[in-house]
Design an enzyme around this catalytic site. Structure first.
Site, PDB file in Angstrom:
ATOM      1  N   THR A 164     -37.268 -37.165 131.493  1.00 38.99           N
ATOM      2  CA  THR A 164     -37.881 -38.065 132.488  1.00 38.99           C
ATOM      3  C   THR A 164     -37.427 -37.603 133.873  1.00 38.99           C
ATOM      4  OG1 THR A 164     -36.042 -39.630 132.206  1.00 38.99           O
ATOM      5  CG2 THR A 164     -38.048 -40.033 130.927  1.00 38.99           C
ATOM      6  N   ARG A 214     -21.949 -37.302 127.617  1.00 36.56           N
ATOM      7  CA  ARG A 214     -21.452 -36.465 128.705  1.00 36.56           C
ATOM      8  C   ARG A 214     -21.722 -35.011 128.331  1.00 36.56           C
ATOM      9  NH1 ARG A 214     -15.379 -38.271 128.454  1.00 36.56           N
ATOM     10  NH2 ARG A 214     -15.962 -38.120 126.254  1.00 36.56           N
ATOM     11  N   LYS A 240     -28.131 -48.428 131.372  1.00 36.32           N
ATOM     12  CA  LYS A 240     -28.016 -46.978 131.561  1.00 36.32           C
ATOM     13  C   LYS A 240     -28.022 -46.611 133.043  1.00 36.32           C
ATOM     14  CE  LYS A 240     -28.364 -42.518 130.826  1.00 36.32           C
ATOM     15  NZ  LYS A 240     -27.373 -41.690 130.166  1.00 36.32           N
ATOM     16  N   LYS A 288     -31.013 -38.131 139.426  1.00 40.38           N
ATOM     17  CA  LYS A 288     -32.333 -38.729 139.172  1.00 40.38           C
ATOM     18  C   LYS A 288     -32.227 -40.209 138.833  1.00 40.38           C
ATOM     19  CE  LYS A 288     -33.081 -37.775 134.217  1.00 40.38           C
ATOM     20  NZ  LYS A 288     -33.288 -39.194 133.823  1.00 40.38           N
ATOM     21  N   ARG A 340     -28.970 -28.112 136.544  1.00 37.84           N
ATOM     22  CA  ARG A 340     -29.901 -29.018 137.219  1.00 37.84           C
ATOM     23  C   ARG A 340     -29.175 -29.864 138.276  1.00 37.84           C
ATOM     24  NH1 ARG A 340     -32.717 -31.738 132.071  1.00 37.84           N
ATOM     25  NH2 ARG A 340     -30.605 -31.394 131.277  1.00 37.84           N
ATOM     26  N   PHE A 369     -25.426 -42.262 126.127  1.00 41.09           N
ATOM     27  CA  PHE A 369     -24.329 -42.197 127.090  1.00 41.09           C
ATOM     28  C   PHE A 369     -23.524 -40.919 126.857  1.00 41.09           C
ATOM     29  CE2 PHE A 369     -25.219 -46.716 126.327  1.00 41.09           C
ATOM     30  CZ  PHE A 369     -25.513 -47.133 127.612  1.00 41.09           C
ATOM     31  N   CYS A 399     -28.485 -36.323 135.145  1.00 39.14           N
ATOM     32  CA  CYS A 399     -28.470 -37.790 135.055  1.00 39.14           C
ATOM     33  C   CYS A 399     -28.236 -38.486 136.387  1.00 39.14           C
ATOM     34  CB  CYS A 399     -27.423 -38.232 134.033  1.00 39.14           C
ATOM     35  SG  CYS A 399     -27.805 -37.752 132.333  1.00 39.14           S
TER      36      CYS A 399
END
Length: 453
Positions: free
Chosen positions: A86, A157, A210, A269, A336, A155, A266
Site C-alpha cells: 500500500t 520489524r 497500526k 508512508k 525504501r 507489527f 512503514c
C-alpha cells in the site's frame, strides 16, 4: 484449514513461511511470474535473517507452495490474507490499487465461505469497504454463502521479521464476526499457548492501532533527533540525554537513538497516511505532521554537517565520500525511503564523488536509484569503499562495520574524516585518535580532546 497469501513481499512471504512451518497448507500468490518461479525453487527475493531456511523447510515439507493464479488461491483457501503493498501516493495517501485488485479477484472467484484477513496496512475504513464490496458482489452473483472480513495488522520489524512472526509482541484482531474470530484463533493457537497478548476490537480500531504505533515511534525518533541538533549547539551529549530519559520507565530507552532520520517502508508512508486521514476527517494531527517535517529537516542537516566540515564554500567538488550502509536499518536489504538516498543525493548535488557499500542493500539501490546512476560507485567492501576517500559517512549500523580494521582503513584514505551518523563508534577507545570524528548529538570539540582519548 488451507491458507492463501496474496502478495509475497516482506509481510506476505514471511507470514506465509511461518504459518507453513506450523503445518498449515499455505499457498502464496504474486503476479510476478519470475519471482514465483524463484520462490518455488527456494530462492527468496528479499533478505531477511532465517527466511531462507523457512522457505526451504516449507517447500520440502509440502506445506508451502507458490502460484501466479489468483483463482487457484481464492478457490482453494479457507482463509485469505491480503498482504500486498500500500505505497504512498504523491499526496501522502495510501495507494490501494493492489488491495482493490485482490478484492476484485476474491469477489470474482470465491466458491464458498471465506475469511478475508487484511494484513496490509490500510487506511481506516478500508476493511469495512472491502466487506461491503464483497457482500454486494455475492448478492449480484446470487450466492448462498458469505465472506467475512477481519483486520489483523502486522507489527514486523524488518531485519527481525521472522523472529517477530514466531514470537509476536501482540496479536490484534479487528472483526465483528465470531466465525472469523474463531478461525483466526485456530490459526494463532500456538501464540495463545505462548501467552502472547490478544486484543479483539472492531476493524476501524485495529486499522488505527497500526498507524498509531508507527506514528508514535516516528514522533519519538524525530523528537530525539531534534534534541541531538540542539545538543551539538549547547555542548550536551545526546547519548547521555537519551540514557537519562530512558531510565524513566514511562519513556523507555527504545527508539531514542539519534541518527540521520527514520526510513523504511512503514514509518514514512504510515505517518503521511495518518495525517491524510486526519485532514480528510477534519482533524489536523499537528504532532505527527511536525515529526514528518522534522525528519526531512534531519536529513538536510546531515548534508549540511558533512559539507560544513569538508568544504568552506559549501561545494564538495573534488571530494570523495565513502558511504557505509544504504539500507534504512541493519539486517535488511530494504532501501525504501532510506535516509541514505536523500543524503547521498544532497552530497552529489554539491559536487561530491560518492562511493558506497552495504552488506545487503546495494542490489536494491542499483535497481531503484536510477536517478543516481553513474553518480555513485558501488564497492565490494567497506575497505574498498574507504580507499582514497576524503571522508567516511556511516549511514547504517551494520555489525560488521564495528569490527572493521580502522587502523588500516584510515591509512588507505586520502583524508581522515569520519561522520558517524549512528553513533556506532561513539565509545570506541581510539576512534578520535585515528579520525577527525563527528557523531550525531554532541560537540566533539567541547566534549573530547586527544589527551582524554
Amino acid at each position: 484449514m488451507k491458507i492463501g497469501i496474496m502478495g509475497t513481499g516482506y509481510v506476505g512471504l514471511v507470514h506465509g513461511a511461518v504459518l507453513s512451518s506450523y503445518g498449515f497448507p499455505v499457498t502464496c500468490m504474486d503476479v510476478d511470474a519470475e519471482k514465483i518461479d524463484r520462490l518455488a525453487a527456494g530462492i527468496s527475493p528479499i533478505y531477511e535473517p532465517d527466511l531462507d531456511e523457512l522457505l526451504t523447510g516449507g517447500i520440502e515439507a509440502g506445506t508451502l507452495s507458490f502460484t501466479t493464479s489468483a483463482e487457484e488461491v481464492v478457490q482453494s483457501s479457507d482463509v485469505i490474507f491480503i498482504a500486498v503493498g500500500t505505497p504512498a501516493m504523491d499526496d501522502g495517501s495510501a495507494n490501494l490499487t493492489y488491495v482493490h485488485e485482490v478484492m476484485h479477484a476474491i469477489g470474482k472467484y470465491a466458491n464458498g465461505y471465506k475469511v478475508v484477513v487484511c494484513k496490509s496496512t490500510m487506511p481506516v475504513g478500508t476493511n469495512r469497504s472491502i466487506a461491503n464490496y464483497l457482500d454486494g458482489v455475492l448478492k449480484t452473483r446470487n450466492e448462498p454463502f458469505r465472506i467475512d472480513v477481519a483486520s489483523n495488522p502486522e507489527f514486523l520489524r524488518q531485519g527481525k521479521a521472522v523472529s517477530d512472526s514466531l514470537s509476536p509482541s501482540r496479536i490484534v484482531i479487528g472483526t465483528e464476526n465470531e466465525e472469523a474470530k474463531r478461525m483466526l484463533q485456530t490459526i494463532y493457537a500456538g501464540y495463545m499457548r505462548q501467552h502472547v497478548p490478544f486484543l479483539y476490537t472492531n476493524p476501524e480500531t485495529a486499522e488505527m492501532i497500526k498507524y498509531a504505533a508507527n506514528s508514535f515511534l516516528g514522533v519519538k525518533i524525530s523528537f530525539v533527533n531534534e534534541l541531538a541538533l540542539l545538543s551539538e549547539k549547547v555542548g550536551a551529549n545526546i547519548q547521555d540525554i537519551a540514557t537519562g530519559m530512558g531510565l524513566d520507565d514511562r519513556i523507555s530507552p527504545h527508539f531514542l537513538q539519534a541518527g540521520p532520520g527514520y526510513g523504511g517502508s512503514c514509518f514514512p508512508k504510515d505517518m503521511q497516511a495518518l495525517v491524510g486521514v486526519g485532514q480528510k476527517n477534519g482533524e489536523e494531527l499537528y504532532v505527527v505532521r511536525a515529526a514528518v517535517a522534522a525528519n526531512e529537516k534531519q536529513k538536510a542537516k546531515m548534508v549540511d554537517k558533512i559539507s560544513g566540515v569538508l568544504a568552506s564554500n559549501g561545494s564538495l567538488r573534488g571530494k570523495t565520500i565513502a558511504v557505509w550502509g544504504l539500507s534504512f536499518k541493519p539486517e535488511t536489504d530494504d532501501i525504501r525511503f532510506a535516509p541514505s538516498y536523500d543524503i547521498i543525493s544532497g552530497l552529489v548535488a554539491r559536487g561530491a564523488a560518492v562511493k558506497a557499500y552495504c552488506p545487503q542493500g546495494m542490489k536494491q539501490a542499483e535497481r531503484a536509484w536510477t536517478d543516481l546512476s553513474g553518480a555513485v560507485a558501488f564497492c565490494e567492501s567497506e575497505e574498498d569503499c574507504a580507499r582514497n576517500a576524503d571522508a567516511i559517512v556511516l549511514m547504517t549500523e551494520w555489525k560488521q562495520f564495528k569490527a572493521s580494521g580502522l587502523d588500516s582503513i584510515v591509512k588507505s584514505m586520502r583524508g581522515n574524516v569520519f561522520f558517524d551518523l549512528r553513533n556506532l563508534f561513539a565509545d570506541h577507545p581510539r576512534i578520535r585518535l585515528l579520525f577527525d570524528y563527528y557523531s550525531v548529538g554532541s560537540d566533539e570539540r567541547r566534549l573530547y580532546s586527544l589527551e582524554e582519548a
